[in-house]
Design a protein around this motif. Structure first.
Motif, short mmCIF file in Angstrom:
data_model
loop_
_atom_site.label_atom_id
_atom_site.label_comp_id
_atom_site.label_asym_id
_atom_site.label_seq_id
_atom_site.Cartn_x
_atom_site.Cartn_y
_atom_site.Cartn_z
N ARG A 16 0.83 -1.21 0.00
CA ARG A 16 0.00 0.00 0.00
C ARG A 16 0.86 1.25 0.00
O ARG A 16 0.50 2.27 -0.58
CB ARG A 16 -0.92 0.02 1.22
N PHE B 24 -8.43 -10.42 -1.67
CA PHE B 24 -9.35 -9.50 -0.99
C PHE B 24 -9.55 -10.00 0.45
O PHE B 24 -9.75 -11.20 0.65
CB PHE B 24 -10.73 -9.53 -1.65
N ARG B 28 -14.01 -4.53 0.39
CA ARG B 28 -13.46 -3.17 0.36
C ARG B 28 -11.94 -3.11 0.53
O ARG B 28 -11.36 -2.04 0.48
CB ARG B 28 -14.12 -2.31 1.44
N GLN B 29 -11.31 -4.27 0.77
CA GLN B 29 -9.87 -4.25 1.06
C GLN B 29 -9.11 -5.24 0.21
O GLN B 29 -9.45 -6.42 0.22
CB GLN B 29 -9.66 -4.67 2.52
N VAL B 30 -8.07 -4.78 -0.46
CA VAL B 30 -7.19 -5.72 -1.16
C VAL B 30 -5.91 -5.87 -0.33
O VAL B 30 -5.35 -4.88 0.14
CB VAL B 30 -6.87 -5.28 -2.61
N ARG B 122 -11.51 3.23 -6.86
CA ARG B 122 -12.11 2.54 -5.70
C ARG B 122 -11.04 2.03 -4.74
O ARG B 122 -11.25 2.02 -3.54
CB ARG B 122 -12.96 1.38 -6.24
N PHE B 123 -9.92 1.57 -5.32
CA PHE B 123 -8.80 1.08 -4.49
C PHE B 123 -7.57 1.95 -4.79
O PHE B 123 -6.76 1.58 -5.66
CB PHE B 123 -8.50 -0.38 -4.80
N GLU B 125 -4.80 2.30 -3.54
CA GLU B 125 -3.48 1.66 -3.41
C GLU B 125 -3.03 1.03 -4.73
O GLU B 125 -1.85 0.71 -4.90
CB GLU B 125 -3.47 0.62 -2.28
#
Lengths: 120, 169
Positions: A16, B24, B28-30, B122-123, B125
């Motif tokens: 990230r 995932f 909502r999170q990868v 949306r993501f 990162e």
């Protein structure tokens, strides 16, 4: 049902951030990213100093970085707390011991939930 | 009780000589993403497809492995190898149909780059791996596979969320 958490989220937070393993290794003071790779793949557990360095680098609490590990430690402790509570309850030999045990049990109830020491 | 959008899934976009993956934690999170090559021939990679998939399954222990419906015979054969690995780890495999994929990205589905841009929005990162728009004479960037895998994962969650209330009836 939610999946059990992974042992650590080092790779997630590193990716990230966009940093490479070599760059994070540099921040940790390592020569290369090999050891970091082992931590990320859950093959090695970092020493406390390195774990704290991860917290400082990613600005994420240790309990979140090592969420799965934290959960498994928490479960083990809960099991032992239960045993300890039962043990304390069983040993009320003297008046002084009773008072001390009452203090211990109230601390357990306060810090580890009312499930323990509920039958005082 | 938490719904299917809370599952940890591994979504793959399989190509004839490589695959892209996205893990995932929930819808909502990868957690992780990347591309792996398993090309054969003269320039064959050292680690073949099976162990590469197994390593991902071992590391992330997903609840479901999600794949796109295979369009070609080669990809179908590759998916058989992936299925075999998933079976060994007792992980169910779900196939997302092209129709579900299209319905999920309705409004963005003008071209792949627009879908990838919508995903990167949306993501955030994933924004730094978004390849530049492809010129007609260029071949597709390998990173586009990662966005295809994300699309498969999003379509899976969308499908599960719409289907799960009917399952409880």
């Amino acid at each position: 049902m939610a999946s059990p958490r992974l042992e650590n989220y080092l790779r997630t937070y590193r990716k990230r951030s966009g940093l490479t393993q070599r760059e994070v290794a540099f921040l940790l003071g390592s020569k290369n990213g090999a050891q970091l790779s082992r931590y990320e793949k859950q093959r090695r557990l970092p020493p406390l100093r390195t774990a704290l360095a991860f917290e400082a680098i990613f600005k994420i609490p240790l309990a979140e970085l090592f969420a799965g590990l934290r959960e498994s430690v928490g479960r083990e402790i809960s099991g032992r707390i239960e045993k300890l509570d039962a043990d304390v309850q069983a040993h009320n030999n003297s008046k002084r011991q009773t008072r001390l045990n009452a203090r211990k049990r109230s601390w357990i109830a306060e810090h580890h939930g009312p499930d323990f020491s509920s039958n005082t | 009780m938490e719904g299917p959008e809370q599952q940890r899934i591994l979504a793959l976009d399989v190509r004839p000589r490589s695959f892209a993956f996205v893990v995932f934690e929930d819808s909502r999170q990868v957690l992780d993403w990347g591309a792996r090559s398993f090309r054969g021939g003269v320039n064959a990679v050292r680690i073949p497809l099976g162990p590469k998939v197994a390593r991902l399954l071992d590391e992330y222990v997903p609840e479901v492995l999600v794949l796109k419906y295979p369009q070609t015979k080669t990809v179908k054969q590759i998916i058989q190898v992936i299925r075999k690995q998933a079976r060994a780890y007792k992980i169910p495999v779900r196939i997302v149909s092209p129709r579900v994929l299209q319905e999920t990205f309705i409004g963005h589905n003008r071209n792949k780059h627009q879908i990838a841009s919508a995903i990167a929005e949306r993501f955030p990162e994933l924004l730094y791996i978004l390849p530049p728009k492809r010129k007609p004479w260029q071949s597709e960037d390998y990173r586009m596979g990662i966005f295809d895998a994300v699309a498969v994962g999003i379509a899976y969650f969308a499908q599960e969320v719409t289907e799960s209330p009917s399952q409880t009836d």
